[in-house]
Design an enzyme around this catalytic site. Structure first.
Site, PDB file in Angstrom:
ATOM      1  CB  ALA A  87      34.477  40.346  33.798  1.00 26.81           C
ATOM      2  CG  HIS A 127      29.891  34.159  34.166  1.00 30.90           C
ATOM      3  ND1 HIS A 127      31.119  34.716  33.910  1.00 30.90           N
ATOM      4  CD2 HIS A 127      29.661  34.385  35.482  1.00 30.90           C
ATOM      5  CE1 HIS A 127      31.607  35.262  35.004  1.00 30.90           C
ATOM      6  NE2 HIS A 127      30.745  35.069  35.984  1.00 30.90           N
ATOM      7  CE  LYS A 144      36.707  30.075  40.425  1.00 32.36           C
ATOM      8  NZ  LYS A 144      36.373  31.268  41.149  1.00 32.36           N
ATOM      9  CB  SER A 159      37.946  33.209  38.026  1.00 30.70           C
ATOM     10  OG  SER A 159      37.819  34.379  38.809  1.00 30.70           O
ATOM     11  CB  SER A 160      35.512  37.910  36.447  1.00 27.19           C
ATOM     12  OG  SER A 160      34.261  37.329  36.150  1.00 27.19           O
TER      13      SER A 160
HETATM   14  P1  AMP Z   1      30.465  35.923  39.516  1.00 29.66           P
HETATM   15  O1  AMP Z   1      30.258  36.740  38.289  1.00 29.66           O
HETATM   16  O2  AMP Z   1      31.894  35.599  39.792  1.00 29.66           O
HETATM   17  O3  AMP Z   1      29.722  36.457  40.710  1.00 29.66           O
HETATM   18  O4  AMP Z   1      29.805  34.504  39.209  1.00 29.66           O
HETATM   19  C1  AMP Z   1      28.453  34.399  38.823  1.00 29.66           C
HETATM   20  C2  AMP Z   1      28.053  32.952  38.841  1.00 29.66           C
HETATM   21  O5  AMP Z   1      28.879  32.217  37.943  1.00 29.66           O
HETATM   22  C3  AMP Z   1      28.237  32.310  40.222  1.00 29.66           C
HETATM   23  O6  AMP Z   1      27.172  31.421  40.462  1.00 29.66           O
HETATM   24  C4  AMP Z   1      29.544  31.572  40.064  1.00 29.66           C
HETATM   25  O7  AMP Z   1      29.668  30.466  40.933  1.00 29.66           O
HETATM   26  C5  AMP Z   1      29.437  31.115  38.618  1.00 29.66           C
HETATM   27  N1  AMP Z   1      30.771  30.811  38.093  1.00 29.66           N
HETATM   28  C6  AMP Z   1      31.886  31.570  38.192  1.00 29.66           C
HETATM   29  N2  AMP Z   1      32.936  30.940  37.657  1.00 29.66           N
HETATM   30  C7  AMP Z   1      32.479  29.740  37.210  1.00 29.66           C
HETATM   31  C8  AMP Z   1      33.080  28.608  36.557  1.00 29.66           C
HETATM   32  N3  AMP Z   1      34.380  28.599  36.275  1.00 29.66           N
HETATM   33  N4  AMP Z   1      32.299  27.555  36.254  1.00 29.66           N
HETATM   34  C9  AMP Z   1      30.976  27.559  36.556  1.00 29.66           C
HETATM   35  N5  AMP Z   1      30.343  28.590  37.166  1.00 29.66           N
HETATM   36  C10 AMP Z   1      31.084  29.660  37.488  1.00 29.66           C
END
Ligand code: AMP
Length: 282
Positions: A32, A37, A150, A186-187
């Site tokens: 997502a 990302h 984040k 955020s997803s």
């Molecule tokens: P996730 O898909 O939520 O597990 O996130 C994957 C990676 O993307 C993790 O290292 C998160 O910290 C990073 N991430 C998620 N949201 C953000 C954001 N708003 N800004 C920068 N990095 C992010």
């Protein structure tokens, strides 16, 4: 861009790249995808010959079944975004490929790091994160890996994991990407109703005000002020709001160590749990 769902194929592909002397940057995600990302993919592309991204919604880091079931999926769009961001490989394993015999254990003592803040409200969450990140590092064998601030506590847990196990990968921390109104991307934002989305920036606004007030009010008073401010809108419910030291997450009692002050919060907006954080003196 090539996609793989089998470990054996992914391993073969990265081994070929390593043999050819190419450096590998890795961005683990749960899909997502949004611009936050993609900013990690961009960082990786700048510093590595090859960028690998993984999309895997890791069941063992969800402590509530409903949260896992609700987690957004958008694979076709994710692949389109990764392709246009210049990603070279995407690893998209199924659960049974990663956990063929159920969950494997990993006994690492993170001290208090995985027990405070998120760890207090999501028991075993960081153990689940550590298990998957270690597995993914073994498969991809990256030179560099990119994580967002984040999820600040996750970043510290992973740094700790890499240091304790002496894993040969360099961890890079990337800034939080925000929507124009300040809401951290955020997803989970996809789960907000239109009405909730319109008011969601209250979390960011409160963090900004806390940054303004930091050093002027006693730490405890400022924390109480922030909780009251967010909870004053009945759509929100603060799970925690803490002002901590960004190196080890211990709660600050005063502004003596203020250079390292980090405000961290988890807030329910309706049913959706959002987290955010802000450094207060940088
Ligand atoms: P996730 O898909 O939520 O597990 O996130 C994957 C990676 O993307 C993790 O290292 C998160 O910290 C990073 N991430 C998620 N949201 C953000 C954001 N708003 N800004 C920068 N990095 C992010």
């Amino acid at each position: 861009m090539k996609t793989y769902s089998l470990i054996s194929e992914m391993v073969k592909a990265v081994q070929k790249e390593h043999k050819a002397g190419r450096s590998i940057g890795f961005v683990p995600t749960m899909g997502a995808l949004h611009d936050g990302h993609l900013s990690l993919v961009e960082e990786s592309r700048k510093a590595n010959d090859i960028t690998v991204c993984s999309i895997f919604v890791n069941p063992i880091q969800f402590n509530k079944k409903k949260d896992l079931e609700k987690y957004p999926h958008n694979l076709n769009e994710d692949l389109r975004l990764l392709q246009s961001a210049g990603c070279d490989y995407v690893f998209i394993p199924e659960d049974k490929e990663i956990y063929p015999e159920g969950t494997t254990g990993l006994e690492i003592n993170f001290g208090t790091l995985d027990k405070v803040l998120e760890g207090k409200f999501r028991p075993s969450h960081f153990k689940g994160v550590a298990i998957i990140v270690k597995k993914l590092f073994e498969i991809i064998a990256p030179d560099n890996a990119y994580f967002g601030k984040k999820d600040y506590q996750q970043l510290l847990v992973i740094r700790n994991l890499v240091s304790v196990l002496q894993l040969p990968v360099k961890i890079h921390a990337c800034p939080t990407f925000r929507e124009p109104d300040g809401l951290a991307m955020s997803s989970r934002n996809l789960q907000l109703t239109i009405g909730e989305r319109e008011i969601a920036s209250l979390i960011y606004q409160t963090l900004c005000k806390v940054k303004e007030k930091a050093g002027h009010l006693p730490v405890k008073e400022l924390r109480q002020w922030a909780i009251k401010k967010i909870n004053s809108n009945p759509a929100f419910s603060v799970e925690y709001f803490e002002i901590v030291d960004k190196n080890d997450l211990h709660i600050l009692e005063s502004w003596k160590e203020k250079e390292n002050a980090l405000a961290c919060t988890a807030v329910f907006l309706g049913d959706v749990r959002l987290i955010d954080n802000m450094e207060l003196f940088s």
